[in-house]
Design a protein around this motif. Sequence first.
Motif, PDB file in Angstrom:
ATOM      1  N   CYS A  80       2.798   9.120   6.339  1.00 38.11           N
ATOM      2  CA  CYS A  80       1.404   8.767   6.088  1.00 38.11           C
ATOM      3  C   CYS A  80       0.607   8.695   7.386  1.00 38.11           C
ATOM      4  O   CYS A  80      -0.590   9.030   7.406  1.00 38.11           O
ATOM      5  CB  CYS A  80       1.323   7.430   5.346  1.00 38.11           C
ATOM      6  N   GLU A 102       0.821  -1.215   0.000  1.00 39.80           N
ATOM      7  CA  GLU A 102       0.000   0.000   0.000  1.00 39.80           C
ATOM      8  C   GLU A 102       0.853   1.262   0.000  1.00 39.80           C
ATOM      9  O   GLU A 102       0.349   2.356  -0.295  1.00 39.80           O
ATOM     10  CB  GLU A 102      -0.930   0.002   1.213  1.00 39.80           C
ATOM     11  N   SER A 142      -0.908  10.867  -2.850  1.00 41.50           N
ATOM     12  CA  SER A 142      -1.356  11.754  -3.926  1.00 41.50           C
ATOM     13  C   SER A 142      -0.354  12.897  -4.115  1.00 41.50           C
ATOM     14  O   SER A 142      -0.026  13.277  -5.253  1.00 41.50           O
ATOM     15  CB  SER A 142      -2.743  12.318  -3.605  1.00 41.50           C
ATOM     16  N   LYS A 157      -6.431  19.610   3.133  1.00 35.21           N
ATOM     17  CA  LYS A 157      -6.020  18.911   1.905  1.00 35.21           C
ATOM     18  C   LYS A 157      -5.548  19.895   0.825  1.00 35.21           C
ATOM     19  O   LYS A 157      -5.799  19.721  -0.358  1.00 35.21           O
ATOM     20  CB  LYS A 157      -7.160  18.047   1.346  1.00 35.21           C
ATOM     21  N   TYR A 195       5.126   3.137  -4.721  1.00 36.95           N
ATOM     22  CA  TYR A 195       4.883   4.050  -5.827  1.00 36.95           C
ATOM     23  C   TYR A 195       6.051   3.921  -6.800  1.00 36.95           C
ATOM     24  O   TYR A 195       7.113   3.418  -6.457  1.00 36.95           O
ATOM     25  CB  TYR A 195       4.724   5.501  -5.349  1.00 36.95           C
ATOM     26  N   SER A 232      -2.562   8.470   4.452  1.00 36.56           N
ATOM     27  CA  SER A 232      -1.908   7.779   3.338  1.00 36.56           C
ATOM     28  C   SER A 232      -2.368   8.291   1.982  1.00 36.56           C
ATOM     29  O   SER A 232      -1.547   8.551   1.090  1.00 36.56           O
ATOM     30  CB  SER A 232      -2.154   6.269   3.436  1.00 36.56           C
ATOM     31  N   ASP A 233      -3.665   8.419   1.795  1.00 34.10           N
ATOM     32  CA  ASP A 233      -4.173   8.834   0.484  1.00 34.10           C
ATOM     33  C   ASP A 233      -3.656  10.213   0.106  1.00 34.10           C
ATOM     34  O   ASP A 233      -3.225  10.436  -1.030  1.00 34.10           O
ATOM     35  CB  ASP A 233      -5.708   8.833   0.481  1.00 34.10           C
TER      36      ASP A 233
END
Length: 349
Positions: A315, A5, A325, A36, A8, A320-321
Amino acid sequence: MRTEEFNYSLPESLIAQQPAKNRHDSRLMVLYYKSKKVVHSTFRDICSFLSPAHLLVVNDTKVFPARLLGRKESGGAVEILLVREVDGLRWEAMVQPSARVKEGTPVAIDGWNKQVSVEERLPGGSRLVQFPDECEPLDIAFQYGHMPLPPYIKRDVSDKEQSAFDFQRYQTIFARDAGSVAAPTASLHFTDTVLAELQERSVGIQHITLHVGPGTFKPVKTDTITDHVMDYEYYAVSQETERNINTHISNGGTVCGVGTTVVRTLEAISDESGRIHAGNGKTDLFIYPGYSFKIVRNMLTNFHLPKSTLLMLVCALAGSDFVLSAYHEAIREKYRFYSYGDAMLLLNQ
């Protein structure tokens, strides 16, 4: 939670082989992880994102030239990476190729007219290295050793000019206590100019020490991250630092950990009320998503390797997302990655 997970794909061309010409000319990606929001800037302008409410905590460890090159009596090449002193003339070290170096093998160190002896194996795969009488191992390292650059930075050890350059640049301006085999890279971007501006803006700085071991480059090879075993690293935090950090927090301020080493140390010495406690010790704290932070809310860091414990820590703080990103955005924007690369500032806003 699976290690995959945190993977990358990074083009090799974005792995920085040299630092920015001037330390503070590195790029800076700012992540406001509550809203964000992502802002692209340069490290030279980091002060514009900070206020007196932020207290920076830096790691003042000093990297020493821990990489000793030598040969066995048979002529075979041996590399010894000194990790930490065991007692006096005996040091824990990583030896390559370890399988071909038997216990009791003498190794002549390049440039030195004496030998060290590679002794028994230690837990985790390291070896005990015995230095001869009437020498100071740390002095020998500074005289004959090479800076322990990470393996993804390619170097020719015969290039003396490059070696001298790395000796200066793979070191932070805060460095004062020799004991690390890797730099706390988030601090590599600071200059006297930036420090002067921080002082003008009343942004405080406190120092802790954590000697970075080779475990910082240790890949996570387990399928599940909770099966990974962290190496111990040694820290020192003064009573003065304890008092200043706790007072800042009590007055409504917030802490910004400069680098993963600082974040791990502060979290390791914090109690559930969010107060730190001074002392000397060791920690193998592994921070990954799901961890509840006790003191750190903001951090400065570099861009880290895929599936690394360092990336997992970032993260854990910012999600994490959102972090992954941002990494993909950094790749599109051609940020420079890893130790000599660019910086990321994560703010709790």
